[in-house]
Scaffold this motif. Sequence first.
Motif, mmCIF file in Angstrom:
data_model
loop_
_atom_site.group_PDB
_atom_site.id
_atom_site.type_symbol
_atom_site.label_atom_id
_atom_site.label_comp_id
_atom_site.label_asym_id
_atom_site.label_seq_id
_atom_site.Cartn_x
_atom_site.Cartn_y
_atom_site.Cartn_z
ATOM 1 N N PHE A 153 0.802 -1.185 0.024
ATOM 2 C CA PHE A 153 0.125 -0.023 0.084
ATOM 3 C C PHE A 153 0.722 1.364 0.052
ATOM 4 O O PHE A 153 0.557 2.358 -0.832
ATOM 5 C CB PHE A 153 -0.854 0.056 1.194
ATOM 6 N N SER A 154 1.952 1.244 1.075
ATOM 7 C CA SER A 154 2.748 2.511 0.865
ATOM 8 C C SER A 154 3.469 2.663 -0.219
ATOM 9 O O SER A 154 3.859 3.629 -1.019
ATOM 10 C CB SER A 154 3.794 2.268 2.010
ATOM 11 N N ALA A 155 3.888 1.367 -1.286
ATOM 12 C CA ALA A 155 4.748 1.498 -2.321
ATOM 13 C C ALA A 155 3.708 2.065 -3.228
ATOM 14 O O ALA A 155 4.001 2.836 -4.318
ATOM 15 C CB ALA A 155 4.813 0.068 -2.704
ATOM 16 N N LEU A 156 2.403 1.381 -3.351
ATOM 17 C CA LEU A 156 1.495 2.333 -4.386
ATOM 18 C C LEU A 156 1.132 3.736 -4.029
ATOM 19 O O LEU A 156 0.977 4.642 -5.128
ATOM 20 C CB LEU A 156 0.075 1.478 -4.297
ATOM 21 N N ILE A 157 1.202 4.432 -2.863
ATOM 22 C CA ILE A 157 0.824 5.764 -2.530
ATOM 23 C C ILE A 157 2.084 6.363 -3.133
ATOM 24 O O ILE A 157 1.978 7.539 -3.671
ATOM 25 C CB ILE A 157 0.607 5.593 -1.209
ATOM 26 N N LYS A 158 3.332 5.857 -2.846
ATOM 27 C CA LYS A 158 4.470 6.508 -3.299
ATOM 28 C C LYS A 158 4.694 6.609 -4.874
ATOM 29 O O LYS A 158 5.190 7.756 -5.499
ATOM 30 C CB LYS A 158 5.671 5.792 -2.798
ATOM 31 N N CYS A 159 4.045 5.454 -5.280
ATOM 32 C CA CYS A 159 4.340 5.484 -7.122
ATOM 33 C C CYS A 159 3.171 6.280 -7.654
ATOM 34 O O CYS A 159 3.122 6.454 -8.925
ATOM 35 C CB CYS A 159 4.406 3.927 -7.432
ATOM 36 N N LEU A 160 1.863 6.540 -7.022
ATOM 37 C CA LEU A 160 0.853 6.942 -7.629
ATOM 38 C C LEU A 160 1.045 8.294 -8.460
ATOM 39 O O LEU A 160 0.560 8.400 -9.361
ATOM 40 C CB LEU A 160 -0.335 7.250 -6.436
ATOM 41 N N PRO A 161 2.043 9.067 -7.874
ATOM 42 C CA PRO A 161 2.056 10.514 -8.686
ATOM 43 C C PRO A 161 2.950 10.305 -10.172
ATOM 44 O O PRO A 161 2.750 10.786 -11.010
ATOM 45 C CB PRO A 161 3.234 11.370 -7.680
ATOM 46 N N PHE A 174 2.600 7.479 -11.688
ATOM 47 C CA PHE A 174 1.323 6.641 -12.491
ATOM 48 C C PHE A 174 0.623 7.890 -13.251
ATOM 49 O O PHE A 174 0.413 7.572 -14.525
ATOM 50 C CB PHE A 174 0.540 5.936 -11.834
ATOM 51 N N CYS A 175 0.675 9.135 -12.592
ATOM 52 C CA CYS A 175 -0.464 9.956 -13.055
ATOM 53 C C CYS A 175 0.419 10.797 -13.982
ATOM 54 O O CYS A 175 0.068 11.133 -14.921
ATOM 55 C CB CYS A 175 -0.807 10.969 -11.803
ATOM 56 N N LEU A 176 1.777 10.755 -13.995
ATOM 57 C CA LEU A 176 2.598 11.373 -15.221
ATOM 58 C C LEU A 176 2.397 10.268 -16.144
ATOM 59 O O LEU A 176 2.685 10.880 -17.357
ATOM 60 C CB LEU A 176 3.876 11.417 -14.437
ATOM 61 N N TRP A 177 2.580 8.949 -15.976
ATOM 62 C CA TRP A 177 2.167 8.054 -17.399
ATOM 63 C C TRP A 177 0.933 8.546 -17.964
ATOM 64 O O TRP A 177 0.771 8.877 -19.183
ATOM 65 C CB TRP A 177 2.027 6.695 -16.885
ATOM 66 N N VAL A 178 -0.283 8.613 -17.248
ATOM 67 C CA VAL A 178 -1.311 9.179 -17.770
ATOM 68 C C VAL A 178 -1.218 10.678 -18.623
ATOM 69 O O VAL A 178 -1.968 10.750 -19.465
ATOM 70 C CB VAL A 178 -2.477 9.220 -16.817
ATOM 71 N N PHE A 179 -0.563 11.432 -17.858
ATOM 72 C CA PHE A 179 -0.485 13.044 -18.462
ATOM 73 C C PHE A 179 0.090 12.666 -19.874
ATOM 74 O O PHE A 179 -0.321 13.480 -20.961
ATOM 75 C CB PHE A 179 0.803 13.786 -17.724
#
Length: 240
Positions: free
Chosen positions: A38-46, A48-53
């Motif tokens: 879960f902490s890995a997901l929260i850290k990587c989430l921004p 992931f959003c740049l992938w989407v960007f």
Amino acid sequence: MVSPVTVVKCEGPKLVPFFKATCVYFVLWLPSSSPSWFSALIKCLPIFCLWVFLLAHGVNFLVSRCGAKRIFAGLIFSALGDAFLIWQEQGYFEYGLLMFAITHILYSSAFGMKPLDLKAGVVMGLISSFLYTLLYAYLSSPFTYLVGVYTALIAFMGWRAIAGVQLCNDLWTWTKLSACIGSLLFIVSDLTLAVNKFCFPVPYSRAIIMATYYAAQMLIALSAVECRDENEYKKKIKVT
């Protein structure tokens, strides 16, 4: 030349998920002493959003631009590096270092070798050598070599980003400037991490590392958007 205001109007909305994900990370501020998926997901989430960007500009955009493809690939390896560093105390720090080393190679390739700007290369070489000399006394095998190679790679990336900004010749673009500032922030982030891990505790180290890291990744992702025509941006703004 495209004005910063026009760029913000066009690209800003696509970055909203990134800013929200970054806020989530800092608000939750999950303890690093108890790593989890879960902490890995929260850290990587921004990231992931740049992938989407980048994907929001269209698959054809990524396919047709080598620089954008390499930055996108760099963001993928960055996310892997982030995940490994969550478990760095469990022996995965070297794997994280490897993932980010690949990231810097990809970013350097995206920034290209033109213009060469040997003066900037010499300056970056001297600065990185000085910083590595300071770290060297605190390093032990295998980090003596791993950190040395990593320092060379991130310094090379910084050189290629700085070389693209020709302020004196008025040939710079906002994308080149974004890459330059992003690369320098990446260096600040990694230097803080290295000093805190190998030398001595740095006050508010985690906040400094992550704030500069996320800002760096955002700016480097922005540098992939090579739209330089003001009219093109205005058309995009009208459409949205």
